[in-house]
Design an enzyme around this catalytic site. Structure first.
Site, short mmCIF file in Angstrom:
data_model
loop_
_atom_site.label_atom_id
_atom_site.label_comp_id
_atom_site.label_asym_id
_atom_site.label_seq_id
_atom_site.Cartn_x
_atom_site.Cartn_y
_atom_site.Cartn_z
N GLU A 67 12.44 -13.22 12.40
CA GLU A 67 12.37 -14.33 12.52
C GLU A 67 13.78 -15.10 11.99
O GLU A 67 13.59 -15.39 10.91
CB GLU A 67 11.66 -14.68 12.23
CG GLU A 67 10.16 -14.73 13.15
CD GLU A 67 9.16 -15.69 13.39
OE1 GLU A 67 9.47 -16.25 14.80
OE2 GLU A 67 8.65 -16.33 12.68
N LYS A 70 1.45 -22.88 15.34
CA LYS A 70 1.38 -23.64 14.15
C LYS A 70 0.06 -25.10 13.73
O LYS A 70 -1.08 -24.51 13.93
CB LYS A 70 3.05 -23.77 14.50
CG LYS A 70 3.84 -22.71 14.20
CD LYS A 70 5.04 -23.47 14.13
CE LYS A 70 6.76 -21.97 14.49
NZ LYS A 70 7.55 -22.20 14.66
N ASN A 96 2.46 -18.16 18.15
CA ASN A 96 1.70 -18.92 16.82
C ASN A 96 1.73 -20.33 16.89
O ASN A 96 3.20 -20.96 16.92
CB ASN A 96 3.03 -18.76 15.68
CG ASN A 96 3.63 -19.35 14.48
OD1 ASN A 96 2.10 -20.22 14.11
ND2 ASN A 96 4.37 -19.12 13.09
N GLU A 154 8.27 -20.85 7.38
CA GLU A 154 8.23 -22.14 7.00
C GLU A 154 6.80 -22.14 6.02
O GLU A 154 7.35 -23.10 5.08
CB GLU A 154 6.69 -22.92 8.09
CG GLU A 154 8.48 -23.50 9.31
CD GLU A 154 7.81 -23.42 10.62
OE1 GLU A 154 6.68 -22.90 10.66
OE2 GLU A 154 8.66 -23.14 11.21
N GLY A 158 12.47 -22.83 16.86
CA GLY A 158 12.53 -24.40 16.59
C GLY A 158 13.82 -24.81 17.26
O GLY A 158 13.49 -26.29 17.74
N HIS A 184 5.56 -16.53 6.55
CA HIS A 184 6.11 -17.23 7.77
C HIS A 184 7.51 -17.59 6.99
O HIS A 184 7.06 -18.57 5.48
CB HIS A 184 5.54 -17.61 8.85
CG HIS A 184 6.08 -18.55 10.08
ND1 HIS A 184 7.45 -19.56 9.68
CD2 HIS A 184 6.39 -18.28 11.62
CE1 HIS A 184 8.18 -20.28 10.58
NE2 HIS A 184 6.94 -19.41 11.73
N SER A 228 12.44 -19.67 19.03
CA SER A 228 12.78 -19.38 20.16
C SER A 228 13.01 -18.85 20.91
O SER A 228 13.97 -18.97 22.49
CB SER A 228 14.32 -20.28 20.22
OG SER A 228 14.70 -21.44 19.49
P1 PGA Z 1 9.50 -21.02 18.11
O1 PGA Z 1 8.89 -20.51 16.71
O2 PGA Z 1 9.45 -19.83 18.92
O3 PGA Z 1 8.94 -22.47 18.02
O4 PGA Z 1 11.25 -20.49 17.55
C1 PGA Z 1 9.18 -18.89 16.78
C2 PGA Z 1 8.24 -19.03 14.97
O5 PGA Z 1 8.22 -19.97 14.01
O6 PGA Z 1 7.80 -18.06 14.77
#
Ligand code: PGA
Length: 248
Positions: free
Chosen positions: A163, A12, A10, A95, A169, A93, A208
């Site tokens: 997640e 983003k 992803n 976010e 992140g 997601h 992560s």
């Molecule tokens: P990350 O993000 O691997 O940077 O923690 C994962 C995600 O949000 O899909």
């Protein structure tokens, strides 16, 4: 399919035309590891070019509107992402649940919209740190799953991504036993939501994941792959995760 690991990047809001070389390098690694399903979800602006340049590689989007068309400034429909070359979309997601206030009902409608055109969906669920600390992680995640679960769900097109919000992140990763507990709970919930096929739905872990921890996470029971943010941006970082998926 259920036994094949699914590793999804992803990107983003990262990636300009210059990053298409990273996409090509990742597609090459994916082609060399045919026992793993690999895909990247770049920003929408790169989807058409990325899919044209890498015709055998799976490209997805990070969102999709639930309506076919209309007055929705800034939004993109399932037909549009399909025409651009995407074969699936990440939906719900955390976010977007936080920043765009997406609701479970909207996410369910989005999944049904992409499925109506024969596209796949990855529905994301996950608890916040406060919810975990309050002992409510399983309840929250299973509630999100039930609320955003589409009609006509089938493992051929639906994937779930667990997640934990606090792991995204941050470099923090849950204990393997916590991942195992949550994925088992999601599996049990799926059995109540589907007439058949619940055992074959892949449940990805995200948050992560990187080349150093992927092997351990992917070996956990009921972990069908990974949804990877930061470590999916370059072939150098993403390649080791794909390799870890071959042996897990
Ligand atoms: P990350 O993000 O691997 O940077 O923690 C994962 C995600 O949000 O899909």
């Amino acid at each position: 399919m259920a036994n094949r690991k699914y590793i999804v990047g992803n990107w983003k809001m990262n990636g300009l035309q210059s990053e298409l070389s990273d996409m090509a390098a990742i597609a090459q690694i994916a082609a060399a590891h045919s026992s793993v399903d690999v895909a990247i979800c770049p920003p929408l602006t790169l989807v058409a070019t990325a899919s044209a340049q890498n015709p055998d590689f799976s490209i997805g989007t990070q969102d999709c509107h639930f309506n076919e068309k209309g007055a929705h400034t800034g939004c993109i429909s399932a037909a549009m992402i399909q025409q651009a070359g995407a074969s699936f979309s990440i939906l719900g997601h955390s976010e977007r649940r936080a920043d765009q206030h997406e609701t479970d009902a909207e996410i369910k409608a989005k999944a049904e919209a992409v499925h109506a055109l024969g596209l796949g969906a990855i529905i994301c669920v996950g608890e916040t740190e406060a919810e975990r600390d309050a002992g409510k992680a399983v309840e929250v995640v299973c509630g999100q799953l039930a609320g955003s679960f589409p009609d006509h769900a089938d493992p051929s097109w639906l994937t779930i991504a667990y997640e934990p919000v606090w792991a995204i992140g941050t470099g923090r990763v849950p204990q393997a036993r916590d991942v195992e507990e949550m994925h088992a709970a999601i599996r049990e919930k799926l059995k109540t939501l589907m007439n058949s096929g619940a055992d074959a739905v892949r449940i990805l872990y995200g948050g992560s994941m990187n080349g150093a921890n992927a092997a351990e996470l992917l070996a956990v029971a009921n972990v069908g792959g990974g949804l990877v943010g930061g470590a999916s941006l370059t072939a150098e970082k993403f390649g080791p995760i794909i390799e870890a998926a071959v042996t897990s």
